[in-house]
Design a protein around this motif. Structure first.
Motif, mmCIF file in Angstrom:
data_model
loop_
_atom_site.group_PDB
_atom_site.id
_atom_site.type_symbol
_atom_site.label_atom_id
_atom_site.label_comp_id
_atom_site.label_asym_id
_atom_site.label_seq_id
_atom_site.Cartn_x
_atom_site.Cartn_y
_atom_site.Cartn_z
ATOM 1 N N ASP A 138 3.184 15.385 1.963
ATOM 2 C CA ASP A 138 1.949 15.234 2.738
ATOM 3 C C ASP A 138 1.723 13.750 3.061
ATOM 4 N N PRO A 139 1.778 13.395 4.357
ATOM 5 C CA PRO A 139 1.637 11.972 4.703
ATOM 6 C C PRO A 139 0.282 11.393 4.274
ATOM 7 N N ARG A 140 -0.697 12.264 4.073
ATOM 8 C CA ARG A 140 -2.014 11.771 3.656
ATOM 9 C C ARG A 140 -1.954 11.151 2.262
ATOM 10 N N LEU A 141 -0.978 11.615 1.471
ATOM 11 C CA LEU A 141 -0.841 11.075 0.119
ATOM 12 C C LEU A 141 -0.034 9.772 0.100
ATOM 13 N N TYR A 142 0.435 9.363 1.277
ATOM 14 C CA TYR A 142 1.163 8.098 1.389
ATOM 15 C C TYR A 142 0.432 7.142 2.325
ATOM 16 N N ASN A 143 -0.803 7.476 2.655
ATOM 17 C CA ASN A 143 -1.551 6.645 3.599
ATOM 18 C C ASN A 143 -1.913 5.288 2.980
ATOM 19 N N GLY A 144 -1.910 4.272 3.827
ATOM 20 C CA GLY A 144 -2.285 2.937 3.373
ATOM 21 C C GLY A 144 -1.112 1.967 3.453
ATOM 22 N N ALA A 145 -1.252 0.986 4.334
ATOM 23 C CA ALA A 145 -0.231 -0.060 4.445
ATOM 24 C C ALA A 145 -0.887 -1.375 4.082
ATOM 25 N N SER A 146 -0.168 -2.210 3.337
ATOM 26 C CA SER A 146 -0.726 -3.503 2.943
ATOM 27 C C SER A 146 -0.178 -4.598 3.852
ATOM 28 N N PHE A 147 -1.053 -5.548 4.178
ATOM 29 C CA PHE A 147 -0.603 -6.720 4.928
ATOM 30 C C PHE A 147 -0.214 -7.787 3.912
ATOM 31 N N LEU A 148 1.030 -8.157 3.918
ATOM 32 C CA LEU A 148 1.480 -9.158 2.940
ATOM 33 C C LEU A 148 1.614 -10.537 3.573
ATOM 34 N N GLY A 149 1.296 -11.553 2.778
ATOM 35 C CA GLY A 149 1.448 -12.923 3.251
ATOM 36 C C GLY A 149 0.103 -13.578 3.510
ATOM 37 N N LEU A 150 -0.963 -12.779 3.467
ATOM 38 C CA LEU A 150 -2.308 -13.314 3.671
ATOM 39 C C LEU A 150 -2.891 -13.757 2.329
ATOM 40 N N ARG A 151 -3.946 -14.576 2.404
ATOM 41 C CA ARG A 151 -4.596 -15.034 1.186
ATOM 42 C C ARG A 151 -5.659 -14.068 0.674
ATOM 43 N N GLY A 152 -5.580 -12.835 1.126
ATOM 44 C CA GLY A 152 -6.526 -11.830 0.647
ATOM 45 C C GLY A 152 -5.946 -10.460 0.918
ATOM 46 N N LEU A 153 -6.502 -9.460 0.250
ATOM 47 C CA LEU A 153 -5.961 -8.107 0.373
ATOM 48 C C LEU A 153 -6.588 -7.341 1.532
ATOM 49 N N VAL A 154 -5.747 -6.857 2.414
ATOM 50 C CA VAL A 154 -6.209 -5.996 3.500
ATOM 51 C C VAL A 154 -5.316 -4.771 3.531
ATOM 52 N N ILE A 155 -5.950 -3.593 3.454
ATOM 53 C CA ILE A 155 -5.198 -2.345 3.515
ATOM 54 C C ILE A 155 -5.540 -1.655 4.819
ATOM 55 N N LYS A 156 -4.502 -1.307 5.551
ATOM 56 C CA LYS A 156 -4.677 -0.593 6.812
ATOM 57 C C LYS A 156 -4.452 0.899 6.576
ATOM 58 N N SER A 157 -5.472 1.682 6.890
ATOM 59 C CA SER A 157 -5.314 3.136 6.846
ATOM 60 C C SER A 157 -4.878 3.618 8.212
#
Lengths: 342, 342
Positions: B281-300
């Motif tokens: 189920d792709p819903r259970l793998y949802n969420g991409a992280s942006f790496l390299g920034l000075r803070g955490l941002v998760i893209k759904s």
């Protein structure tokens, strides 16, 4: 019209155990077809048994003393295996004794040998590998699948011209819809090569429908007949799809073999599941064509079984009947002289 | 330890209809979690109803007067939407009022805004997008998934260093196996960037296992925890897999709805099929992280439903708890100063 195909009988993971039964099946189902089995004569004769006699007017054996190994570097095969079943099968195409060649041998060696023996169509820089994938809408042709890792816009345009002509001939459609593989983010739509290729395609007489994304290979919202990309991206996409299908198949099997109850359900569902499996059976999509050469060469998957190898031979039959090489050469002459000097 | 996450409540195809129920579910299941819902206060309040009161110590609303449209060009969003729910949610991370931000808003705008507001970790050239795919062996992390279309070997190496650190933290494994995505043909193993990146990886302290092919994303023979590639190839591979899964799902459904008999079989097989579906189920793998920034941002995913958006919030919770940004920054300092000067 002649329909003679040379078969690299020794190629592939299973060699004559697969190539010969597949060849016999094809002879049986198409009375026009003539085959030349290339390889170790003694081995082939033994495998053929009394079928050789039965098909003696349409089946010949052409002895070749060597075999190209599945992991042999192309340069070595080219240098040391001048009497390999692969090389001789391609020689037959060059010499006009066969109209196409089918091999399940190693891709790199097959490509290098085909290019060396057959030469390129004038105006084409590099050969490309095209194959077919199942899709929700039917199926999709894709190139390049791995022959060219770095491509200029002009190369991508050449692929489109050759691919469209092949699709036209093989599918019997007048104006195949051509898409250029790209990524979907607005800000960063594609690299320079893809953007420049899009301009060449827009200016051409091809039925260019624009950018498509990876999902269009199997299940895009827009129907597309031919998807063009470079060999690195195409190869990764193809293998990603193979991996996805393998994972889904494995997990589906696991779900049905969990316990006695699920196994019983599996038995009941078996006919439905197998009708489903048939629709995406990779064996029914086996066979990749090398485009840009002055002769027809079809590459079968190395691990092909009899059914899969038959699919590759049938693809060769269709491409010979449709006179694909002549048509592509004409298109290249008309379209690419323009493209190249622009 | 603080665990406060800002939610772009207006982002995504369904906005508050999805983000708010998902937020409430996460508050319920994790008593440590604090959320700041960013967006139109009146709309959010109405959606929350009396839940606002119930969670008043852990739930706040931060008003933002604007929304970034799903198809809005990043440059426009950056210029004209300074009080968007997306921008304000990221500002909260910059200002230390939130430990991470989750948004289902448009990827390009989110990336551009996050980069502008949060800035890059010193030593990192470009941010990369990392996410997780199911695999036969469990799951695989992959980056970059579309932020960078052209990458040098150094960029690929940066991705590997950052990605390995994330995987280490999130999966709690000591030395994640890192593979470099490449194509399989012997003659032409990869383009120049990939070959040069392989050398950097071999010389590094990372657990580099070598080249992997596209099928390794879901079903390789070799187990791998992190696969590194450029954003063009990664995005195409990801979408190709999505397309393959969609096609297979559609054809499976078609096979079971062919006639009354197959429908009856479908009913019997339903529990097995749905346990299978759940696994991928792709819903259970949802969420991409942006790496390299000075803070955490998760893209759904923009089209995320409540379950999918919850998965993205949970990913943010884990990354905050694991102190991913600090760990990545340390690794970058140790590894990349070396890599960059070599």
């Amino acid at each position: 019209m002649s329909l003679t195909i040379s078969i690299d009988a020794m190629g592939g993971d299973f060699g004559p155990d697969v190539t010969i039964p597949a060849s016999l099946d094809c002879l049986k189902s198409n009375p026009e077809l003539k085959l030349i089995l290339v390889g170790n004569e003694a081995v082939i004769k033994e495998k053929l048994g009394n079928h050789l006699e039965a098909y003696r007017d349409r089946l010949t054996i052409h002895h070749a003393s060597q075999c190209v190994d599945m992991d042999e570097p192309p340069s070595k095969a080219l240098k040391n295996k001048k009497d390999s079943s692969m090389r001789v099968a391609i020689n037959l195409v060059r010499d006009g004794l066969a109209d196409a060649c089918v091999s399940a041998g190693n891709t790199g060696a097959l490509m290098a040998t085909a290019r060396f023996v057959l030469k390129m169509i004038p105006g084409i820089d590099r050969p490309a590998i095209i194959s077919t994938l199942p899709s929700i809408h039917g199926h999709t042709h894709v190139l390049d699948l791995g022959a060219n890792v770095d491509c200029t816009a002009q190369h991508l345009f050449e692929f489109a011209v050759m691919g469209a002509e092949l699709v036209k001939a093989v599918e019997n459609i007048e104006s195949p819809r051509v898409g250029l593989l790209n990524i979907g983010e607005e800000e960063m739509k594609g690299n320079e090569q893809v953007k420049a290729a899009a301009k060449l395609l827009e200016a051409s007489s091809l039925n260019y429908i624009g950018y498509v994304e990876g999902n269009s290979l199997n299940a895009g919202d827009i129907e597309v007949d031919l998807i063009v990309t470079d060999g690195f991206v195409g190869n990764v996409a193809l293998k990603s799809i193979e991996g996805a299908a393998k994972m889904i198949g494995t997990l589906l099997k696991q779900a049905f073999s969990k316990n006695l109850l699920t196994k019983a359900v599996g038995l009941i569902a078996y006919p439905v599941l197998s009708s489903f499996k048939k629709r995406i059976d990779p064996r029914l999509y086996n066979g990749a064509s090398f485009l840009g050469l002055r002769g027809l060469v079809i590459k079968s998957h190395g691990g092909a079984d009899v059914l899969a190898f038959k699919t590759a031979i049938r693809l060769a039959e269709i491409e010979v009947k449709q006179d694909v090489i002549r048509k592509i050469s004409q298109q290249v002459e008309q379209n690419l002289s323009l493209g190249m000097h622009s």
